[in-house]
Design a protein around this motif. Structure first.
Motif, PDB file in Angstrom:
ATOM      1  N   GLN A  35       0.725  -1.245  -0.247  1.00  0.00           N
ATOM      2  CA  GLN A  35       0.162   0.283  -0.078  1.00  0.00           C
ATOM      3  C   GLN A  35       0.698   0.794   0.112  1.00  0.00           C
ATOM      4  N   PHE A  36       0.378   1.996  -1.095  1.00  0.00           N
ATOM      5  CA  PHE A  36       1.230   3.330  -1.187  1.00  0.00           C
ATOM      6  C   PHE A  36       0.658   4.722   0.157  1.00  0.00           C
ATOM      7  N   ARG A  37       1.277   5.463   0.190  1.00  0.00           N
ATOM      8  CA  ARG A  37       0.286   6.412   1.096  1.00  0.00           C
ATOM      9  C   ARG A  37       1.505   7.729   1.366  1.00  0.00           C
ATOM     10  N   ARG A  38       0.207   8.926   2.109  1.00  0.00           N
ATOM     11  CA  ARG A  38       0.432   9.819   1.206  1.00  0.00           C
ATOM     12  C   ARG A  38       2.264  10.204   2.296  1.00  0.00           C
ATOM     13  N   VAL A  67       2.732  -4.855   4.042  1.00  0.00           N
ATOM     14  CA  VAL A  67       3.823  -3.335   3.972  1.00  0.00           C
ATOM     15  C   VAL A  67       3.318  -2.050   2.945  1.00  0.00           C
ATOM     16  N   ALA A  68       3.342  -1.005   3.565  1.00  0.00           N
ATOM     17  CA  ALA A  68       3.314   0.128   3.151  1.00  0.00           C
ATOM     18  C   ALA A  68       4.457   0.673   3.320  1.00  0.00           C
ATOM     19  N   VAL A  69       4.427   1.937   2.392  1.00  0.00           N
ATOM     20  CA  VAL A  69       5.489   3.174   1.784  1.00  0.00           C
ATOM     21  C   VAL A  69       4.852   4.059   1.862  1.00  0.00           C
ATOM     22  N   PHE A  70       4.956   5.345   2.404  1.00  0.00           N
ATOM     23  CA  PHE A  70       5.377   6.797   2.601  1.00  0.00           C
ATOM     24  C   PHE A  70       5.854   7.675   2.313  1.00  0.00           C
ATOM     25  N   HIS A  71       5.421   8.456   1.399  1.00  0.00           N
ATOM     26  CA  HIS A  71       6.852   9.505   0.944  1.00  0.00           C
ATOM     27  C   HIS A  71       7.230  10.113   1.618  1.00  0.00           C
ATOM     28  N   SER A  72       8.021   9.992   2.759  1.00  0.00           N
ATOM     29  CA  SER A  72       8.950  10.333   3.745  1.00  0.00           C
ATOM     30  C   SER A  72      10.147   9.732   4.161  1.00  0.00           C
ATOM     31  N   SER A  73      11.016  10.869   5.175  1.00  0.00           N
ATOM     32  CA  SER A  73      12.465   9.737   5.236  1.00  0.00           C
ATOM     33  C   SER A  73      11.951   9.423   6.530  1.00  0.00           C
ATOM     34  N   LYS A  74      13.300   8.009   6.866  1.00  0.00           N
ATOM     35  CA  LYS A  74      12.941   7.013   7.798  1.00  0.00           C
ATOM     36  C   LYS A  74      12.728   8.087   9.413  1.00  0.00           C
ATOM     37  N   THR A  75      13.338   9.047   9.464  1.00  0.00           N
ATOM     38  CA  THR A  75      13.208   9.911  11.176  1.00  0.00           C
ATOM     39  C   THR A  75      11.537  10.095  10.681  1.00  0.00           C
ATOM     40  N   ALA A  76      11.385  10.775   9.556  1.00  0.00           N
ATOM     41  CA  ALA A  76       9.583  11.323   9.868  1.00  0.00           C
ATOM     42  C   ALA A  76       8.914   9.668  10.811  1.00  0.00           C
ATOM     43  N   ALA A  87       6.067  -3.925   7.965  1.00  0.00           N
ATOM     44  CA  ALA A  87       7.436  -3.579   7.591  1.00  0.00           C
ATOM     45  C   ALA A  87       6.859  -2.545   6.579  1.00  0.00           C
ATOM     46  N   LEU A  88       7.047  -0.598   7.005  1.00  0.00           N
ATOM     47  CA  LEU A  88       6.855   0.421   6.737  1.00  0.00           C
ATOM     48  C   LEU A  88       8.350   0.640   5.959  1.00  0.00           C
ATOM     49  N   ILE A  89       8.087   1.064   4.528  1.00  0.00           N
ATOM     50  CA  ILE A  89       9.137   1.832   3.688  1.00  0.00           C
ATOM     51  C   ILE A  89       9.027   3.461   3.204  1.00  0.00           C
ATOM     52  N   ALA A  90      10.502   4.091   3.609  1.00  0.00           N
ATOM     53  CA  ALA A  90      10.705   4.786   3.745  1.00  0.00           C
ATOM     54  C   ALA A  90      10.972   5.284   1.953  1.00  0.00           C
ATOM     55  N   ASP A  91      10.406   6.213   1.561  1.00  0.00           N
ATOM     56  CA  ASP A  91       9.870   6.312   0.124  1.00  0.00           C
ATOM     57  C   ASP A  91      10.227   7.789  -0.458  1.00  0.00           C
ATOM     58  N   PRO A  92      11.174   8.965   0.555  1.00  0.00           N
ATOM     59  CA  PRO A  92      11.134  10.542   0.014  1.00  0.00           C
ATOM     60  C   PRO A  92      11.249  10.702  -0.899  1.00  0.00           C
ATOM     61  N   THR A  93      12.224  10.731  -1.931  1.00  0.00           N
ATOM     62  CA  THR A  93      12.186  10.676  -3.710  1.00  0.00           C
ATOM     63  C   THR A  93      11.559   9.536  -4.266  1.00  0.00           C
ATOM     64  N   GLY A 133      10.385  19.550   0.586  1.00  0.00           N
ATOM     65  CA  GLY A 133       9.535  18.946  -0.271  1.00  0.00           C
ATOM     66  C   GLY A 133       8.878  17.771  -0.656  1.00  0.00           C
ATOM     67  N   GLN A 134       8.434  17.732  -0.288  1.00  0.00           N
ATOM     68  CA  GLN A 134       7.426  16.790  -0.103  1.00  0.00           C
ATOM     69  C   GLN A 134       5.340  17.444  -0.112  1.00  0.00           C
ATOM     70  N   ASN A 135       4.811  17.493  -1.511  1.00  0.00           N
ATOM     71  CA  ASN A 135       3.883  16.811  -1.748  1.00  0.00           C
ATOM     72  C   ASN A 135       2.461  16.661  -1.024  1.00  0.00           C
ATOM     73  N   PRO A 136       1.956  17.267  -0.328  1.00  0.00           N
ATOM     74  CA  PRO A 136       0.548  16.717   0.267  1.00  0.00           C
ATOM     75  C   PRO A 136      -0.768  15.904  -1.039  1.00  0.00           C
ATOM     76  N   LEU A 137       0.339  16.530  -2.017  1.00  0.00           N
ATOM     77  CA  LEU A 137      -1.146  15.651  -2.910  1.00  0.00           C
ATOM     78  C   LEU A 137      -1.874  14.189  -3.685  1.00  0.00           C
ATOM     79  N   GLY A 138      -0.530  13.688  -2.474  1.00  0.00           N
ATOM     80  CA  GLY A 138      -0.302  12.050  -2.919  1.00  0.00           C
ATOM     81  C   GLY A 138      -1.963  11.804  -3.146  1.00  0.00           C
ATOM     82  N   LEU A 139      -1.594  10.334  -3.491  1.00  0.00           N
ATOM     83  CA  LEU A 139      -3.245   9.506  -3.888  1.00  0.00           C
ATOM     84  C   LEU A 139      -2.538   8.501  -3.492  1.00  0.00           C
ATOM     85  N   PRO A 140      -3.298   7.654  -2.843  1.00  0.00           N
ATOM     86  CA  PRO A 140      -3.130   6.550  -2.685  1.00  0.00           C
ATOM     87  C   PRO A 140      -3.034   4.833  -3.424  1.00  0.00           C
ATOM     88  N   ALA A 141      -2.576   4.153  -3.077  1.00  0.00           N
ATOM     89  CA  ALA A 141      -2.690   2.999  -4.305  1.00  0.00           C
ATOM     90  C   ALA A 141      -2.271   1.483  -3.406  1.00  0.00           C
TER      91      ALA A 141
END
Length: 182
Positions: A35-38, A67-76, A87-93, A133-141
């Motif tokens: 799952q992709f989150r914001r 498995v859940a992916v966020f477009h945030s840093s590991k720290t956040a 499992a949570l995956i940090a994918d800031p880029t 630098g993160q986009n608050p307009l991300g869509l889930p998938a």
């Protein structure tokens, strides 16, 4: 951005969770719900992820690697979701987002169906802002992936709270397992 459809096959990936756990997508023996989150502090995402944290035992019993992916840093992510049993995956880029065709839209927050979950999330989990630098307009998938890499089912959200519920994931997994046996 290319989008996957059910029946297509993904390339295997080795990832590392925010807890430094190595994992493979797809899992070699289990279905994977990817799952992709914001962003990590997203009120709607926090509301949604909490339902999966609370229902994790049902996912484990059903043989689903969550498995859940966020477009945030590991720290956040550690600050918001360190207690997650999956499992949570940090994918800031947003490399994984791009690989799976997960997009963003102004409708993520402006669509009327996202307003109530956003308010509920704000009251339950507080205000969380995206990192610089993160986009608050991300869509889930959501993707349900078989051990051979075949996408069993997928959903690209059209607003910020348009994703599969825990019960939908369990139902899709059960349908797949019934087809596989029969």
């Amino acid at each position: 951005m290319p989008r996957y459809q059910a029946g297509q096959t993904i390339n295997p990936r080795n990832l590392t969770s925010i807890a430094d756990q190595a994992l493979s997508i797809p899992h070699p023996q289990q279905l994977t719900h990817l799952q992709f989150r914001r962003f990590a502090g997203c009120p709607m995402c926090n509301l949604h992820i909490r339902s999966f944290i609370q229902g994790y035992s049902a996912l484990a019993e059903a043989g689903i690697q969550e498995v859940a992916v966020f477009h945030s840093s590991k720290t956040a992510m550690l600050a918001s979701h360190a207690e997650a049993p999956f499992a949570l995956i940090a994918d800031p880029t947003k490399k994984l987002y791009a690989a799976f065709g997960v997009d963003s839209s102004i409708w993520a927050v402006l669509h009327p169906k996202s307003w109530l979950p956003m308010l509920k999330g704000l009251f339950k989990h507080g205000v969380g802002m995206p990192e610089k630098g993160q986009n608050p307009l991300g869509l889930p998938a959501d993707f349900l992936i078989a051990p051979d890499g075949t996408i069993v089912a997928c959903k690209y959200g059209v607003h910020g709270y348009d994703q599969w519920s825990l019960s939908e994931v369990l139902q899709l997994a059960q349908q797949y397992q019934q087809r596989s046996v029969g």
